[in-house]
Design an enzyme around this catalytic site. Structure first.
Site, PDB file in Angstrom:
ATOM      1  N   ARG A  15      43.186  30.841  39.061  1.00 45.74           N
ATOM      2  CA  ARG A  15      42.406  29.646  39.450  1.00 45.74           C
ATOM      3  C   ARG A  15      41.272  29.384  38.451  1.00 45.74           C
ATOM      4  NH1 ARG A  15      37.446  27.834  40.144  1.00 45.74           N
ATOM      5  NH2 ARG A  15      36.839  29.811  41.081  1.00 45.74           N
ATOM      6  N   ASP A  16      40.238  30.193  38.480  1.00 51.60           N
ATOM      7  CA  ASP A  16      39.109  29.936  37.578  1.00 51.60           C
ATOM      8  C   ASP A  16      39.561  30.083  36.124  1.00 51.60           C
ATOM      9  OD1 ASP A  16      36.514  29.332  36.879  1.00 51.60           O
ATOM     10  OD2 ASP A  16      35.594  30.935  38.038  1.00 51.60           O
ATOM     11  N   HIS A 207      30.156  36.906  41.215  1.00 53.11           N
ATOM     12  CA  HIS A 207      31.125  36.117  40.421  1.00 53.11           C
ATOM     13  C   HIS A 207      30.409  35.753  39.115  1.00 53.11           C
ATOM     14  CE1 HIS A 207      34.242  32.720  40.178  1.00 53.11           C
ATOM     15  NE2 HIS A 207      33.322  32.305  39.312  1.00 53.11           N
ATOM     16  N   HIS A 209      30.271  34.708  35.162  1.00 52.78           N
ATOM     17  CA  HIS A 209      30.851  34.202  33.906  1.00 52.78           C
ATOM     18  C   HIS A 209      30.104  34.909  32.775  1.00 52.78           C
ATOM     19  CE1 HIS A 209      33.612  31.003  35.280  1.00 52.78           C
ATOM     20  NE2 HIS A 209      32.903  31.158  36.392  1.00 52.78           N
ATOM     21  N   CYS A 240      34.354  26.414  34.128  1.00 52.93           N
ATOM     22  CA  CYS A 240      34.391  25.302  35.076  1.00 52.93           C
ATOM     23  C   CYS A 240      34.319  23.986  34.294  1.00 52.93           C
ATOM     24  CB  CYS A 240      33.214  25.409  36.043  1.00 52.93           C
ATOM     25  SG  CYS A 240      33.100  24.010  37.175  1.00 52.93           S
ATOM     26  N   ASN A 249      35.251  33.945  33.079  1.00 48.42           N
ATOM     27  CA  ASN A 249      34.721  35.021  33.933  1.00 48.42           C
ATOM     28  C   ASN A 249      34.729  36.307  33.132  1.00 48.42           C
ATOM     29  OD1 ASN A 249      36.485  33.086  35.805  1.00 48.42           O
ATOM     30  ND2 ASN A 249      34.817  33.952  36.995  1.00 48.42           N
TER      31      ASN A 249
END
Ligand code: HMG
Ligand code: MG
Length: 302
Positions: A15-16, A207, A209, A240, A249
């Site tokens: 996803r990310d 979370h 990055h 993002c 990430n």
């Protein structure tokens, strides 16, 4: 504080990791990525987003991805759901967990989900109720918890406020997200300490990055603050679309290597993640983005 002996890694590469790729990644590659990560033993994989395809075209095939994966018993497959339309897609796709995603910064909330923080919470209310009614886990993500690309500094109280609102919605887990990777360990410790005054640390995740290369240090600071859930992306993929310049990430391989050195168990097969990180990087026609993964791959090739 003593470090935990076991942590949960949420693999967010599907996803990310992929959402910001400019060229559409074929659905079968997304499915293979998830299947490889499942086989590596992750307890939680963020598999897709049910968001507007106009806003994030890369995630438009979420339903096909969820239908195509081989589900490993015991693994939670999560998807992002900004509104009821997303929630309906998620339930139809048999997601185990839905993720509502808001921000601690007003400016970012507007850019990412086109509404204010208060409006986002109101929008999440029916999503949360429907998720609970369906017996699906609910997670809340807080973007810009350590800084915002538009407003800069973000007060800790703003982060704590969103945590409280998420708890009122019934979130099982809350993600403290450094969207643009600007946080450093002292600030991370302060934010985590403040957050865990109002929520059980066992329900909080970090979370991070890795834009400024601080993620591993920030994870260590979080561990010291009692946090035991971390998000990471194979080969450090990601970013993002609404956080310009922010990189991926923290690389899962790097996190696993550090945790192994700290005698912290994850239940994840490090070598399988190295293989997966190298494989997905090759699929995307780029060099691997994990220092540990590249070091192991180079050693194997020698
Ligand atoms: P909007 O334009 O304000 O909403 O978008 P709308 O309700 O007016 O809908 C506009 C159009 O989108 C309509 O289509 C809807 O049907 C469609 P049209 O009538 O124009 O053809 N639509 C949808 N389609 C599919 N699934 C849906 C959906 N919702 C509406 N769920 C909205 C508001 C929230 C939908 C939009 O802003 C959006 O989708 N944003 C996505 C943002 C996103 O995915 N960002 C990246 C993920 S967050 C992230 O990466 C941060 C995180 O990693 C933590 C961190 O690092 O900070 C989690
Ligand atoms: Mg993110």
């Amino acid at each position: 504080m003593a470090l935990p002996t076991r942590v949960k890694i949420v693999e967010v590469a599907p996803r990310d990791g992929l959402q910001n790729e400019k060229t559409f990644v074929p659905t079968e590659v997304k499915i293979e990525l998830i299947d490889r990560l499942s086989a590596a033993g992750f307890a939680n994989i963020e598999a897709a987003s049910f968001v507007s395809p106009k806003w994030v075209p890369q995630m438009a095939d979420g339903a096909e991805v969820m239908a195509g994966i081989a589900r490993r018993p015991g693994t939670i497959y999560s998807v992002l759901t900004p509104n009821m339309k997303g929630l309906e897609g998620a339930l139809a796709a048999r997601a185990d967990e839905v993720v509502i995603f808001g921000a601690a910064s007003e400016a970012f909330s507007q850019k990412n989900i086109n509404c204010s923080i208060a409006e986002s919470i109101a929008r999440f209310e029916p999503v949360a109720q429907a998720a609970k009614a369906a017996g699906v886990r609910l997670r809340g993500s807080i973007s810009c918890a350590l800084g915002c690309p538009y407003q800069g500094e973000v007060p800790i109280e703003a982060v704590v406020d969103v945590v409280r609102r998420y708890m009122a919605l019934g979130c099982d887990e809350v993600d403290v997200a450094d969207t643009i990777g600007v946080g450093t360990p002292r600030r991370v410790r302060e934010v985590m300490s403040a957050v865990t005054q109002v929520i059980d640390p066992a329900r909080v995740s970090g979370h991070f990055h890795d834009t400024y290369g601080q993620s591993l240090a920030n994870i260590l600071a979080s561990l010291e603050a009692g946090i035991g859930i971390f998000h990471a992306s194979a080969s450090g993929l990601g970013g993002c679309p609404y956080a310009k310049g922010a990189t991926g990430n923290v690389a899962t391989e790097d996190v696993l290597y550090m945790l192994r050195g700290l005698d912290i168990e994850t239940g994840v097969d490090f070598d399988a993640v190295v293989d997966t990180g190298q494989w997905i990087s090759a699929c995307l026609q780029r060099a691997g983005g994990s220092r540990a993964g590249n070091a192991v791959a180079a050693k194997r090739a020698a």
